[in-house]
Motif scaffolding. Structure first.
Motif, short mmCIF file in Angstrom:
data_model
loop_
_atom_site.label_atom_id
_atom_site.label_comp_id
_atom_site.label_asym_id
_atom_site.label_seq_id
_atom_site.Cartn_x
_atom_site.Cartn_y
_atom_site.Cartn_z
N MET A 16 2.21 -10.63 -3.93
CA MET A 16 2.84 -9.57 -3.13
C MET A 16 3.36 -8.49 -4.07
N ASN A 17 2.83 -7.28 -3.94
CA ASN A 17 3.32 -6.17 -4.73
C ASN A 17 4.31 -5.35 -3.91
N VAL A 18 5.48 -5.14 -4.50
CA VAL A 18 6.58 -4.43 -3.85
C VAL A 18 6.85 -3.14 -4.61
N ASN A 19 6.58 -2.00 -3.95
CA ASN A 19 6.74 -0.68 -4.58
C ASN A 19 5.99 -0.57 -5.90
N VAL A 20 4.92 -1.33 -6.03
CA VAL A 20 3.98 -1.23 -7.16
C VAL A 20 2.61 -1.07 -6.53
N TRP A 21 1.89 -0.06 -6.93
CA TRP A 21 0.69 0.29 -6.19
C TRP A 21 -0.59 0.18 -7.03
N ASP A 22 -1.71 0.19 -6.32
CA ASP A 22 -3.04 0.14 -6.92
C ASP A 22 -3.28 -1.15 -7.69
N VAL A 23 -2.72 -2.24 -7.19
CA VAL A 23 -2.93 -3.54 -7.85
C VAL A 23 -3.54 -4.57 -6.90
N THR A 24 -3.82 -4.16 -5.66
CA THR A 24 -4.36 -5.12 -4.69
C THR A 24 -5.70 -5.67 -5.14
N GLY A 25 -6.56 -4.78 -5.67
CA GLY A 25 -7.87 -5.23 -6.13
C GLY A 25 -7.78 -6.30 -7.21
N PRO A 26 -7.05 -6.06 -8.30
CA PRO A 26 -6.91 -7.08 -9.33
C PRO A 26 -6.27 -8.37 -8.82
N ILE A 27 -5.28 -8.25 -7.95
CA ILE A 27 -4.64 -9.46 -7.40
C ILE A 27 -5.66 -10.28 -6.62
N GLN A 28 -6.43 -9.62 -5.79
CA GLN A 28 -7.41 -10.35 -4.98
C GLN A 28 -8.52 -10.95 -5.84
N ARG A 29 -8.92 -10.25 -6.89
CA ARG A 29 -9.93 -10.82 -7.79
C ARG A 29 -9.38 -12.06 -8.50
N LEU A 30 -8.13 -12.00 -8.86
CA LEU A 30 -7.50 -13.14 -9.52
C LEU A 30 -7.41 -14.34 -8.58
N ILE A 31 -7.10 -14.08 -7.32
CA ILE A 31 -7.06 -15.16 -6.33
C ILE A 31 -8.44 -15.77 -6.15
N ARG A 32 -9.44 -14.91 -6.03
CA ARG A 32 -10.81 -15.40 -5.83
C ARG A 32 -11.33 -16.19 -7.02
#
Length: 421
Positions: free
Chosen positions: A382-398
């Motif tokens: 969960m990114n809070v007031n930190v942006w443009d990190v959803t892609g890397p987070i999801q790749r890390l989960i996958r």
């Protein structure tokens, strides 16, 4: 030019249904597309109902998926204000509330969900509200504005996403707000106690009062109007309006009466579908809030009540209806905006599934990323007031690989580096 060689019917006028209709046309389907909506409104998106539209920041027209004239231009036949009341799988037909019978070759159920109701005395009073539809948001927006002008009190039952977003909107109008929640923190079953406290502090700083460990037992009133809300521990809170925000139930009545396989409510409910979003009937599909889908890489069945799921499942179901090979395996995602805090959550980490929570960034300033891990593997972020990190987070989960918690917590270590490893 539409020909009548095939008819695809979509039951449900929300985001999933509208995007499915759009995808059928963009993928080259030339048969009839019929979209059945039980509301008189054109298909719209629901996040603004508790966010931009409710706060007054966004205009009413901003909620609609397409401009009204798009449906005629795309040769999508709209039945507005018409509920589907019966599904006859043998005859491959749907009967509408006015008696119209629509035949289909393929059918998509995108019937969504409905708010759970408070089963306590006083829910028939004029000041008791739910928030699911545009009409609800319009009415609630006026109520919040009036409460703000008159120093009125709103009691919210439930500290989930809807309850918290409405609390933030209400404080923006100047209303007094009390949130009653049986768990010890907001969003307890979603974020756990580690991050739930963040939202307690955030709302408390903005003047919201919380009453944890309690449930509403009665809404007291006079002459049909709300006066107070009582809880099971003997407390009484002044109230001029009450919002029931205790969750939603999938709208499965049509599917159940037709004999389609369902998921038990204790397991999340919904219409059971495979990874291609096909139900137990090979000519019937389901998408959005009503669909409980087998998730290929999570290895479990999920029903996700969030915007991104409707946005992506509708088109996926449409492609499957057209015969494409579909395996819906997107990382679950949702977002929320409350006051000056915006957050995005990716992944799936239900209670008991994780053994560690790691944060990178400044939690005190509410500029950070939280990670939920199990045996070193990332389940959610969960990114809070930190942006443009959803892609890397999801790749890390996958990736499913073990990660070093210290590196995960270090803002100097790029997330993509961890994902690559």
């Amino acid at each position: 030019m539409v020909d009548a060689h095939q008819t695809f019917v979509i039951v449900g006028g929300g985001l999933a249904g509208a995007k499915a209709a759009e995808t059928l046309r963009s993928e080259g389907f030339t048969g009839r597309v019929i979209l059945i909506c039980d509301e008189r409104e054109h298909p719209y998106e629901r996040p603004p109902l508790s966010k931009g539209y409710l706060t007054g920041r966004d205009a009413r027209d901003s909620v609609f998926v397409h401009k009204p004239d798009w449906y005629a231009r795309a040769d999508v036949e709209l039945h507005l204000g018409q509920p589907a009341v019966h599904l006859d799988r043998a005859a491959k037909s749907v009967r509408l509330g006015d008696g119209t019978v629509v035949h289909y070759d393929k059918l998509l159920l995108a019937t969504g969900a409905e708010p759970r109701r408070l089963d306590i005395p006083g829910t028939g009073l004029a000041g008791v509200h739910h928030l699911r539809r545009l009409a609800h948001a319009e009415r609630l927006r006026g109520v919040l504005s009036s409460l703000g002008r008159d120093n009125g009190h709103l009691v919210i039952a439930g500290a989930g996403w809807i309850g918290l977003e409405v609390a933030a909107a209400a404080r923006g109008y100047g209303a007094e707000v009390t949130v009653v929640e049986p768990e010890p923190t907001p969003l307890h079953t979603v974020l756990g106690p580690e991050l739930g406290q963040l939202f307690t502090d955030l709302h408390s700083e903005h003047g919201v009062r919380f009453h944890f460990g309690a449930r509403l037992t009665e809404i007291a009133g006079h002459d049909g109007m709300v006066l107070a809300a009582r809880t099971d521990d003997g407390e009484e809170h002044p109230a001029h309006a009450v919002l029931a925000a205790i969750g939603a139930a999938s709208r499965t009545a049509l599917a159940e009466a037709a004999g389609l396989a369902l998921v038990d409510r204790a397991d999340g409910g919904g219409v059971a579908v495979d990874a291609s979003l096909r139900t137990s009937d090979p000519d019937v599909y389901a998408a959005g809030d009503v669909a409980a889908a087998e998730h290929p890489w999570l290895g479990t069945r999920l029903r996700v009540e969030h915007w991104a799921n409707a946005l992506n499942e509708g088109p996926a179901a449409a492609r499957a209806m057209l015969g494409a090979e579909v395996s819906y395996d997107r990382v679950p995602y949702f977002f929320s905006d409350q006051y000056d805090v915006g957050m995005e959550y990716s992944g799936y980490a239900p209670p008991g599934s994780y053994d560690q929570v790691v944060c990178r960034g400044d939690v005190g300033k509410r500029e950070f990323i939280a990670f939920w891990l199990s045996e070193g593997r990332l389940l959610a972020g969960m990114n809070v007031n930190v942006w443009d990190v959803t892609g890397p987070i999801q790749r890390l989960i996958r990736a499913g690989a073990r990660v070093d918690p210290e590196a995960l917590a270090d803002p100097g270590v790029p997330l993509d580096t961890l994902a690559a490893s």
